[in-house]
Design an enzyme around this catalytic site. Structure first.
Site, short mmCIF file in Angstrom:
data_model
loop_
_atom_site.label_atom_id
_atom_site.label_comp_id
_atom_site.label_asym_id
_atom_site.label_seq_id
_atom_site.Cartn_x
_atom_site.Cartn_y
_atom_site.Cartn_z
CB CYS A 107 2.15 3.10 2.13
SG CYS A 107 1.08 1.79 1.37
CD GLU B 126 -4.66 0.35 6.04
OE1 GLU B 126 -3.55 0.30 6.34
OE2 GLU B 126 -5.52 -0.10 6.56
#
Length: 472
Positions: free
Chosen positions: A251, A217
């Protein structure tokens, strides 16, 4: 079990202990998994205020809102979803055997895979640590959790969650880059890493030596496209929330924006007006989270200084209280006249800096996005449904959100993950359960099975029938 900075031998010893525990009970009953998950939920509720205080201390200052909405609530929501759906997910999935395998039955059974490794980041130190862990436990595995060295106070509270029976299912590891490197080299059944693309490459390289499958991720530069007929105020509002939550240290934070040339001035003005309304005290306000460390703060200042030296224009919504080096706090900085040579257009920003570019044709913006690494998110602001669908089909990204930012990550019943440089693999919800499970092809034949005899005899009629069915 809780372990601080370790030697290589000690780290492997912890892994082996979990592996032996898994081998003793390779299929943990669903009822026991649910009991463990419910205990995690109860422990989080008990420690809620401690977690909020600890994260704020680690950041220098973090709003309770950012920790509650970005960390604790998504974790609790994910837990509730898993607890509700796990009995259904874990049932065998019955499939069609086809005529050639009649009268046998086939299904897919979901089996725990062993010891799962999770490397958690600092930006959401609760959610991004616990959600992978609870998903792996739901799938019946044991877990080793490596926490970030940037959040020692939060880590100390997280340790209190995994006490009693839970300590036999999750071992917490702390330490810096050397520990993380050794951690990545352990022969996990699966390894999940959340962090930068550069470190993700190293993690994947270390895992490959053990043929350990990985879920990465990562992040990257997630673009925003404002459509030609967008409501400027609504678009600015959605963007401001996405950029200022956790001071942009997310993110999936909007990284840069494409705005129609005709709307550029109006859009920047709307952003500044909204910022003055919601963050009127700037870095002195209680609703603005600090940058995680002085080093990260200086990194952001360096981006701004270099961009300005190379001709960029920086717009500050407030005349005062835009920066505080001592408390490493930073307000919104809007940057225009940017070029690809500027670092802020090359690196993931992870902070409250917002480059804005204008476009005349939508395809010009899309071509710019397509020529770069696939982002973790694409944001579309505007009501033109035809344009929305065109962008979705013409771009490849981990996620998409239309007329919203960030919150697509909180949808529990859909997978979350990147593509290419923004990541690989998925977790969240059922896809997370599948990631941490082995989908085993299972065929069952009964006492009546004439197929075996016919195959042994190489029966010509059987071959003729099969060819009639399939070779045509």
């Amino acid at each position: 079990m809780i372990t601080d900075t370790l030697s290589t031998g000690s780290l492997r010893s912890q892994f082996n202990e979990l592996k032996h525990s898994f081998e003793d009970t390779p299929y943990l009953p669903i009822e026991q998994r649910l009991a463990l998950l419910k205990q995690v939920r109860a422990n989080i509720v008990t420690l809620e205020q401690d977690l909020i205080a600890a994260v704020s201390k680690d950041f220098g200052y973090r709003t309770a809102f950012d920790t509650l909405v970005g960390d604790i609530l998504p974790t609790m929501q994910g837990l509730a979803h898993i607890i509700k759906k796990l009995p259904r997910w874990s049932k065998p999935s019955h499939r069609s055997p086809g005529l050639s395998l009649w009268p046998s039955k086939v299904s897919v059974t979901y089996q725990p895979i062993g010891v799962v490794g999770v490397i958690a980041p600092w930006n959401y130190p609760i959610q991004l640590a616990l959600v992978p862990v609870i998903t792996a436990i739901a799938a019946g595995n044991r877990v080793m959790l490596k926490l970030s060295e940037f959040t020692p106070n939060t880590n100390a509270v997280l340790e209190k969650i995994f006490i009693g029976e839970l300590s036999q299912h999750c071992t917490i590891i702390q330490g810096g880059s050397e520990v993380a490197s050794e951690f990545s080299s352990l022969p996990f059944a699966h390894l999940l890493f959340t962090g930068s693309t550069a470190v993700g490459k190293l993690v994947m390289g270390a895992a490959s030596k053990n043929l350990t499958p990985v879920t990465l991720e990562l992040g990257g530069k997630s673009p925003v496209i404002v459509l030609e007929k967008a409501d400027v105020n609504k678009a600015a509002r959605a963007l401001l929330f996405g950029k200022m939550a956790n001071a942009g240290q997310i993110c999936v934070a909007p990284d840069y924006v494409f705005v129609p040339k005709a709307l550029e001035h109006q859009f920047i003005k709307a952003l500044c007006t909204l910022y003055k309304k919601h963050f009127k005290q700037g870095v002195e306000g209680k609703n603005l989270t600090s940058i995680i460390s002085p080093a990260h703060y200086q990194r952001l200042l360096g981006y701004l200084e270099q961009a300005q030296q190379q001709g960029a224009k920086i717009t500050k919504p407030l005349e005062q209280n835009q920066q505080d080096a001592e408390k490493h706090r930073m307000g919104l900085h809007i940057v225009t006249h940017v070029t690809d040579e500027m670092q802020l257009m090359q690196e993931e920003l992870f902070g409250p800096i917002l480059p804005i570019m204008s476009y005349y044709k939508l395809d010009d913006a899309l071509n710019y996005i397509r020529l770069r690494h696939h982002p973790l998110a694409v944001y579309i602001l505007g009501q033109d449904k035809q344009a929305q669908q065109y962008i979705i089909k013409q771009t490849l990204s981990g996620t998409v959100a239309v007329n919203d930012t960030l919150i697509q990550v909180a949808a529990d019943d859909v997978p979350f993950g990147g593509v290419g440089y923004s990541g690989m693999g998925h977790y969240h919800g059922k896809e997370g359960f599948l990631t941490f499970s082995h989908a085993k092809n299972t065929l069952v034949s009964g006492s009546f099975n004439p197929r075996i005899g016919l195959l042994l005899k190489q029966n010509k009629l059987l071959i003729k029938v099969l060819k009639w069915l399939y070779v045509k």
